[in-house]
Write a protein that holds these residues in place. Structure first.
Motif, PDB file in Angstrom:
ATOM      1  N   ILE A   1      -2.524 -11.749   1.901  1.00 31.03           N
ATOM      2  CA  ILE A   1      -2.098 -10.980   3.083  1.00 31.03           C
ATOM      3  C   ILE A   1      -2.583 -11.815   4.269  1.00 31.03           C
ATOM      4  CG2 ILE A   1      -4.088  -9.391   2.715  1.00 31.03           C
ATOM      5  CD1 ILE A   1      -2.385  -7.312   4.398  1.00 31.03           C
TER       6      ILE A   1
ATOM      7  N   THR B   1       0.846  -1.195   0.000  1.00 34.64           N
ATOM      8  CA  THR B   1       0.000   0.000   0.000  1.00 34.64           C
ATOM      9  C   THR B   1       0.880   1.242   0.000  1.00 34.64           C
ATOM     10  OG1 THR B   1      -0.134   0.258   2.407  1.00 34.64           O
ATOM     11  CG2 THR B   1      -1.761  -1.212   1.371  1.00 34.64           C
TER      12      THR B   1
ATOM     13  N   HIS C   1     -11.438  -8.907  -3.378  1.00 31.96           N
ATOM     14  CA  HIS C   1     -10.882  -9.018  -2.020  1.00 31.96           C
ATOM     15  C   HIS C   1     -11.849  -9.856  -1.181  1.00 31.96           C
ATOM     16  CE1 HIS C   1      -9.143  -6.632   1.700  1.00 31.96           C
ATOM     17  NE2 HIS C   1      -9.308  -7.921   1.967  1.00 31.96           N
TER      18      HIS C   1
ATOM     19  N   ASP D   1      -8.784   1.768  -3.504  1.00 35.72           N
ATOM     20  CA  ASP D   1      -9.717   0.961  -2.728  1.00 35.72           C
ATOM     21  C   ASP D   1     -11.051   1.687  -2.638  1.00 35.72           C
ATOM     22  OD1 ASP D   1     -10.219  -1.281  -1.246  1.00 35.72           O
ATOM     23  OD2 ASP D   1      -8.916  -0.742   0.441  1.00 35.72           O
TER      24      ASP D   1
ATOM     25  N   VAL E   1       0.661  -3.852   4.287  1.00 34.47           N
ATOM     26  CA  VAL E   1       0.448  -2.422   4.513  1.00 34.47           C
ATOM     27  C   VAL E   1       1.818  -1.759   4.720  1.00 34.47           C
ATOM     28  CG1 VAL E   1      -0.463  -0.793   6.240  1.00 34.47           C
ATOM     29  CG2 VAL E   1      -1.905  -2.671   5.397  1.00 34.47           C
TER      30      VAL E   1
ATOM     31  N   LYS F   1     -10.346  -1.538  -6.186  1.00 35.08           N
ATOM     32  CA  LYS F   1     -10.513  -2.777  -5.397  1.00 35.08           C
ATOM     33  C   LYS F   1     -11.874  -2.731  -4.714  1.00 35.08           C
ATOM     34  CE  LYS F   1      -8.223  -3.766  -1.413  1.00 35.08           C
ATOM     35  NZ  LYS F   1      -9.334  -3.920  -0.444  1.00 35.08           N
TER      36      LYS F   1
ATOM     37  N   TYR G   1       0.105   5.829   0.364  1.00 37.14           N
ATOM     38  CA  TYR G   1      -0.977   6.796   0.574  1.00 37.14           C
ATOM     39  C   TYR G   1      -0.587   8.211   0.177  1.00 37.14           C
ATOM     40  CZ  TYR G   1      -1.830   2.817   3.646  1.00 37.14           C
ATOM     41  OH  TYR G   1      -1.963   1.540   4.140  1.00 37.14           O
TER      42      TYR G   1
ATOM     43  N   VAL H   1      -7.430 -10.468  -3.854  1.00 40.80           N
ATOM     44  CA  VAL H   1      -6.740 -10.427  -2.556  1.00 40.80           C
ATOM     45  C   VAL H   1      -7.402 -11.454  -1.636  1.00 40.80           C
ATOM     46  CG1 VAL H   1      -6.301  -9.038  -0.480  1.00 40.80           C
ATOM     47  CG2 VAL H   1      -6.066  -7.995  -2.751  1.00 40.80           C
TER      48      VAL H   1
ATOM     49  N   GLY I   1      -4.913   1.810  -0.155  1.00 44.92           N
ATOM     50  CA  GLY I   1      -5.884   1.065   0.644  1.00 44.92           C
ATOM     51  C   GLY I   1      -6.712   1.999   1.517  1.00 44.92           C
ATOM     52  N   ASP I   2      -7.941   1.544   1.813  1.00 45.51           N
ATOM     53  CA  ASP I   2      -8.709   2.344   2.777  1.00 45.51           C
ATOM     54  C   ASP I   2      -8.153   2.150   4.181  1.00 45.51           C
ATOM     55  OD1 ASP I   2      -9.649  -0.203   3.251  1.00 45.51           O
ATOM     56  OD2 ASP I   2     -11.770   0.293   3.111  1.00 45.51           O
ATOM     57  N   SER I   3      -7.113   1.311   4.303  1.00 45.46           N
ATOM     58  CA  SER I   3      -6.349   1.237   5.555  1.00 45.46           C
ATOM     59  C   SER I   3      -5.763   2.601   5.890  1.00 45.46           C
ATOM     60  CB  SER I   3      -5.230   0.192   5.445  1.00 45.46           C
ATOM     61  OG  SER I   3      -4.460   0.397   4.273  1.00 45.46           O
TER      62      SER I   3
ATOM     63  N   GLU J   1      -7.355 -12.379   2.230  1.00 45.84           N
ATOM     64  CA  GLU J   1      -6.855 -11.836   3.503  1.00 45.84           C
ATOM     65  C   GLU J   1      -7.190 -12.765   4.667  1.00 45.84           C
ATOM     66  OE1 GLU J   1      -7.546  -7.675   4.220  1.00 45.84           O
ATOM     67  OE2 GLU J   1      -6.895  -7.826   6.314  1.00 45.84           O
TER      68      GLU J   1
ATOM     69  N   ILE K   1       0.851  -8.971  -0.526  1.00 49.06           N
ATOM     70  CA  ILE K   1       0.711  -7.533  -0.253  1.00 49.06           C
ATOM     71  C   ILE K   1       0.774  -7.324   1.253  1.00 49.06           C
ATOM     72  CG2 ILE K   1      -1.854  -7.626  -0.191  1.00 49.06           C
ATOM     73  CD1 ILE K   1      -1.751  -4.755  -1.481  1.00 49.06           C
TER      74      ILE K   1
HETATM   75  O1  KIV Z   1      -6.866  -1.319   2.779  1.00 49.23           O
HETATM   76  C1  KIV Z   1      -5.894  -2.069   2.616  1.00 49.23           C
HETATM   77  O2  KIV Z   1      -4.746  -1.696   2.874  1.00 49.23           O
HETATM   78  C2  KIV Z   1      -6.135  -3.411   2.118  1.00 49.23           C
HETATM   79  C3  KIV Z   1      -4.981  -4.354   2.054  1.00 49.23           C
HETATM   80  C4  KIV Z   1      -4.605  -4.760   3.406  1.00 49.23           C
HETATM   81  C5  KIV Z   1      -5.236  -5.500   1.170  1.00 49.23           C
HETATM   82  O3  KIV Z   1      -7.242  -3.737   1.792  1.00 49.23           O
END
Ligand code: KIV
Length: 267
Positions: A203, A22, A137, A83, A215, A113, A24, A180, A43-45, A182, A213
């Motif tokens: 992941i 990922t 995912h 994402d 983060v 995604k 940002y 993906v 990622g929405d992470s 997870e 993958i």
């Molecule tokens: O949002 C994210 O970072 C993810 C990854 C962990 C696959 O969905």
């Protein structure tokens, strides 16, 4: 057009491991791209890693667009995947098309995604049929946190494993370019990987996937003192500590009057 297109990444299945991470923001995206990764996921992470939310649920389209544009500006070769945040593709296919289109047109993403299996297959078909590459995912899908009752390994029970195999098959049929997986058992990931025509990106899904993958903040140790302890993460650096030490040195130099010296001043 990136050199790693969705169709090109698809051809790596069974041929060469697909490396993904990922990112940002612009500067980290540039470093990831320079390191030769195939795919960068915005990622929405980012809800947790850069915005300080407790979960991914509050993340908005506007926040995702803002960060996706920054990442897209930093990347030349990797595929940039945005994402789709919680509730940006759930209410109708037209909403999903509209929001996915914004990632491509406004933010410069190359693909999106979408979390979920069979339940999302009609939406994903509509996206792929309209020219938007989709990364699926399944497994632990953090946007379903409330329904799952917490972050739990998925697919341990035979019925769950059967459902995940069916989900993977329906995503494959809907035209995703990769999936993906997870937090599922390694053997189930192996089975899914063998069953689908597209690459799987793991992941917390063991070594048998077509790619991996993580983060970015977990890989680089960028969390502060509150670093989450996750079994599936390997931390390759401790940049959070390095940053804090550097800042303490800067602070000390200013407090002691040793910065700026003549070297860092104009005559
Ligand atoms: O949002 C994210 O970072 C993810 C990854 C962990 C696959 O969905």
């Amino acid at each position: 057009m990136p050199s790693w297109t969705a169709t090109r990444i698809r051809t790596l299945k069974g041929a060469s491991p697909i490396v993904c991470v990922t990112a940002y923001d612009f500067s980290m995206a540039r470093i990831v791209d320079e390191a030769g990764f195939h795919l960068v996921l915005v990622g929405d992470s980012l809800g947790m890693t850069v915005l300080g939310y407790e979960t991914t649920l509050p993340v908005t389209m506007e926040e995702m667009l803002h960060h996706t544009s920054a990442v897209a500006r930093g990347v030349g070769n990797a595929l940039v995947v945005a994402d789709m945040p919680f509730m940006s593709y759930h209410s109708s296919i037209s909403t999903a098309l509209e929001n996915a289109g914004r990632f491509i047109k406004e933010a410069g993403a190359d693909a999106v995604k979408v979390e979920g299996g069979k339940v999302r297959s009609r939406t994903i078909s509509a996206l792929t049929q309209n020219g938007i590459p989709v990364l699926g995912h399944i497994g632990l899908t953090p946007q379903s946190l409330l329904a799952m009752g917490g972050y739990k390994i998925q697919g341990r029970k035979p019925a769950e494993a059967k459902q995940l195999l069916a989900d993977a098959a329906s995503l494959d049929a809907a035209g995703v370019f990769a999936i993906v997986l997870e937090c599922i058992p390694s053997e189930l990931a192996r089975e899914i990987t063998a069953a689908v025509s597209v690459p799987t990106i793991g992941i917390g899904a063991g070594p048998h996937c077509d790619g991996q993958i993580l983060v970015l903040h977990d890989v680089l140790g960028l969390h502060g003192a509150a670093a989450p302890k996750l079994k599936f993460v390997k931390q390759y650096a401790a940049l959070g500590k390095l940053a804090k030490d550097a800042l303490l040195n800067f602070k000390q130099d200013v407090e002691q009057g040793s910065f700026p010296s003549a070297e860092h001043s104009f005559q």
